[in-house]
Design an enzyme around this catalytic site. Structure first.
Site, PDB file in Angstrom:
ATOM      1  CB  CYS A 630     -37.843  20.907  33.684  1.00  0.00           C
ATOM      2  SG  CYS A 630     -35.675  20.808  33.791  1.00  0.00           S
ATOM      3  CB  CYS A 633     -35.597  23.268  35.325  1.00  0.00           C
ATOM      4  SG  CYS A 633     -35.172  23.242  33.378  1.00  0.00           S
TER       5      CYS A 633
END
Length: 736
Positions: A630, A633
């Protein structure tokens, strides 16, 4: 002929040695890479940031500068070199002198042309070499981001460079012929620079002239990987080849016979040959320039391939408004295929690849779509679309560019002149419709009518809003001004489909149709839900009411009020599946409401130590949900660390909860993660994700000391309001 041409070439090389023509090719080939790398050396290691999908480092350098190289530096080289090569002999009457030698005019003409071609080809090769060499030099001074691979994709660089060379052929031939025909050095330069400047200005204005010789350079520079349909050479590059042959035919015969009349018109044979070449060239050019539209398929098919090291068992197809699962397509040997038998309205649909990636794909009934999903390591995933919707999935809905009438309204100018606003609205509206029709793919494929009609609807809504805004302002500042009925405005307003399902997730459209309903509603309206509920039953009404109801339920902070709203409007939705989905959403919102008990879950750290959420009762705990693949993230992680460092002395624990499918991906990333933050991994990832309704990451959840939900969707650490919200939460008292 070959031996004569070889001798002439050698003579030309000797002749141009002192002209610095070849040196210029070298300089312009390496100038851009050197300038770029040098600038980044002074900027520091953060100047060259990786792209989200983690493409190869050298590919990234090559492609990031290529459009500037092909759009300016290469044509600049061609213009100067062609003019100078021809001028060397124009100046000293060398053309006439060479013709007295036992050398054919063919050898004289094409020897100079080949020198020009060689100089351009050398410059392209040097550009590619300079990218590799100076990119490597940069990597010595600074660490390249881990998402980049240092592998040199020679095949890609050769392929892209070859296509760039092909795209230069038309401009080389055109500028050379101009320089041969026009003996004045300045005028040949002026014409060349005028065409180059014209191309750059048109490109900046978003106007693409597919027939213009310089256009192929921009196309190749902007699309180094080629098109979407798999052609080795793009149509613009084929057109460059056709143009180069035609220009050389014209130039050589013009030079050979000393003028246009003698070259093409004086003798019937020459005239017939010239007309034949012209007809063939026009036919080929038309074939290469013309646009096509992909045809619909006999059935609706979604198929694809996964190029990934991730374990993905199925691909989900999601309806965009209700977010209901349309289909779950099983994956076998990294391939998938589905035939969909129900009606599928033209729209963007979400496709979810495991827990790794979510993308929206435009399609409708009777489409055959092929999706190629690529993701390796910790890089973000990408979806490549081929099939019957290539162009649609390279674009987004278009609702127009800058509008003069919008600026005039913002300034409250000429509000007492309705004729001016009517004329300007219609003019800008038609201009935007015209620009919409010019949007095509690099493969010259035009979007189908269903996609274009949605954009036309949005353009119409935009100008209808301008008209309504003018009416309000006119009524406020000039109430005595009378507006006569105008058929063009009426046609614009009536064109808008107020029941267009494809636009139900477009806020501008929703606001417009809401205002239109209010305008024609006689009774007083308490809220939007009442307004929609009063409409006649239809699938459009059900979807709109469902979407609005969900938004209302999510915004409500009281479970009692949320339940009351749901019970009040559920009977107004005729589609039972929508009612079922709304009830499910209501239950999710209720269990994650502030003050509700946080659902316990089991987890463990890298050493195998077990944790339960309930173990931290008595302290606040901030949960950061993330995965190694991700990108967003990873972006939030350093901000999260800073917040930990600021609040570590207070009654709060900062934890990061990993949801990677493969534990090894988590273990590899832990090496670079902050060890002071509690790094844990949910034992049952699916259960954890379902319990906290996590549909996307990163997701931040704040749990209160008494084990209740303090905020199930806390703002990101990068948000400047993070500290304000957390400070406010920490000041509250909780009974333990």
């Amino acid at each position: 002929m070959i031996s004569t041409l070889t001798k002439t070439l050698k003579a030309e090389v000797i002749k141009i040695k002192r002209s610095n023509i070849l040196t210029l090719g070298t300089i312009l080939g390496i100038l851009l890479p050197i300038a770029f790398i040098t600038a980044n050396l002074f900027e520091g290691e953060y100047a060259m940031k990786p792209v989200n999908n983690g493409i190869l480092y050298f590919n990234s350098l090559f492609t990031s500068l290529l459009e500037a190289f092909t759009g300016f530096f290469l044509p600049l080289l061609i213009i100067i070199t062609a003019s100078k090569i021809a001028q060397l002999d124009h100046k000293n009457k060398g053309w006439q002198l060479m013709e007295t030698q036992p050398i054919s005019k063919f050898a004289i003409f094409f020897s100079k042309y080949l020198i020009l071609v060689y100089n351009v080809l050398k410059s392209i090769i040097l550009y590619a070499i300079a990218i590799i060499v100076f990119g490597w030099v940069y990597s010595i001074f600074y660490n390249i981001h881990e998402n980049y691979s240092m592998h040199i994709d020679i095949e890609f660089i050769i392929y892209a460079s070859f296509r760039v060379f092909i795209s230069t052929l038309a401009v080389i031939a055109l500028q050379y012929v101009i320089s041969v025909i026009i003996s004045n050095f300045i005028w040949s330069l002026v014409l060349g620079f005028a065409m180059l400047l014209g191309q750059l200005l048109l490109d900046d204005a978003g106007i693409s002239l597919r027939w213009f010789p310089y256009n192929s350079l921009l196309v190749s520079g902007a699309n180094p990987s080629g098109g979407q349909i798999g052609d080795f050479i793009l149509k613009a590059e084929w057109l460059s080849i056709v143009y180069s042959i035609v220009f050389l035919f014209i130039g050589f015969n013009w030079y050979r016979y000393k003028g246009f009349f003698y070259a093409f018109l004086k003798k019937p044979k020459r005239f017939i040959i010239s007309i034949s070449v012209l007809i063939i060239a026009i036919s080929l050019s038309h074939f290469l320039i013309r646009t096509v539209t992909t045809e619909s398929f006999e059935k609706t098919v979604v198929k694809g391939k996964l190029n990934t090291d991730k374990s993905i068992s199925s691909v989900l197809m999601i309806e965009p408004i209700t977010e209901d699962t349309i289909a779950q397509i099983p994956v076998t040997d990294n391939t998938f295929r589905m035939e969909y038998e129900n009606e599928l309205p033209a729209n963007y649909y979400y496709f979810i690849f495991g827990n790794y990636h979510r993308d929206k794909i435009f399609m409708s009934s009777n489409d055959s779509i092929r999706l190629i999903y690529k993701q390796y390591g910790n890089n973000s995933g990408n979806v490549y679309v081929t099939g019957t919707r290539i162009t649609e999935n390279q674009q987004v809905y278009y609702n127009g560019d800058w509008s003069y009438v919008g600026t005039m309204l913002d300034r409250n100018t000429r509000l007492d002149e309705p004729e001016f606003y009517i004329k300007q609205i219609i003019r800008d509206y038609k201009n935007d419709l015209s620009k919409l029709s010019s949007k095509i793919s690099v493969d010259h494929i035009v979007a189908r009518d269903d996609f274009l009609n949605i954009s036309k609807q949005l353009i119409a809504v935009r100008y209808a809003n301008y008209w309504n805004s003018y009416l309000k302002k006119k009524e406020l500042y000039h109430p005595d001004v009378v507006i006569a009925k105008n058929n063009q405005i009426e046609d614009l307003l009536s064109y808008i489909d107020l029941n267009n399902e494809s636009l139900l997730n477009n806020n501008i459209f929703i606001d417009y149709i809401t205002k239109e309903l209010i305008k024609h509603k006689k009774d007083s309206i308490s809220n939007r839900l009442d307004l929609i509920a009063d409409k006649e039953n239809s699938n459009f009404k059900d979807k709109w009411l469902f979407a609005s109801l969900i938004a209302e339920l999510e915004a409500e902070t009281s479970n009692e009020k949320r339940d009351s709203i749901y019970n009040l409007y559920k009977s107004e939705i005729s589609n039972e599946r929508f009612v079922e989905l709304a009830n499910f959403k209501r239950q999710q919102f209720n269990k994650l409401n502030i003050g509700q008990p946080a659902i316990d879950f089991a987890s463990y750290n890298a050493s195998g130590k077990n944790y339960n959420l309930s173990d931290f009762k008595g302290k606040f705990i901030m949960l950061d949900t993330w995965a190694s693949w991700c990108g967003p993230c990873k972006y939030q992680e350093p901000f999260y660390v800073r917040k930990y460092q600021k609040y570590k002395e207070q009654n709060i624990i900062f934890a990061s909860v990993n949801v990677d499918i493969k534990e090894s991906s988590w273990s590899e990333d832990l090496v670079e993660m902050n060890s002071d933050i509690l790094q844990i991994r949910a034992k049952n990832i699916d259960s954890f994700m379902d319990s906290y309704c996590i549909n996307s990451i990163p997701r931040f959840i704040l749990i209160a000391p008494d084990g209740t939900i303090a905020n199930s969707e806390f703002t990101f650490p990068s948000n400047k309001n993070f500290d304000v919200l957390l400070d406010a939460a920490l000041e509250k008292n909780y009974d333990l």
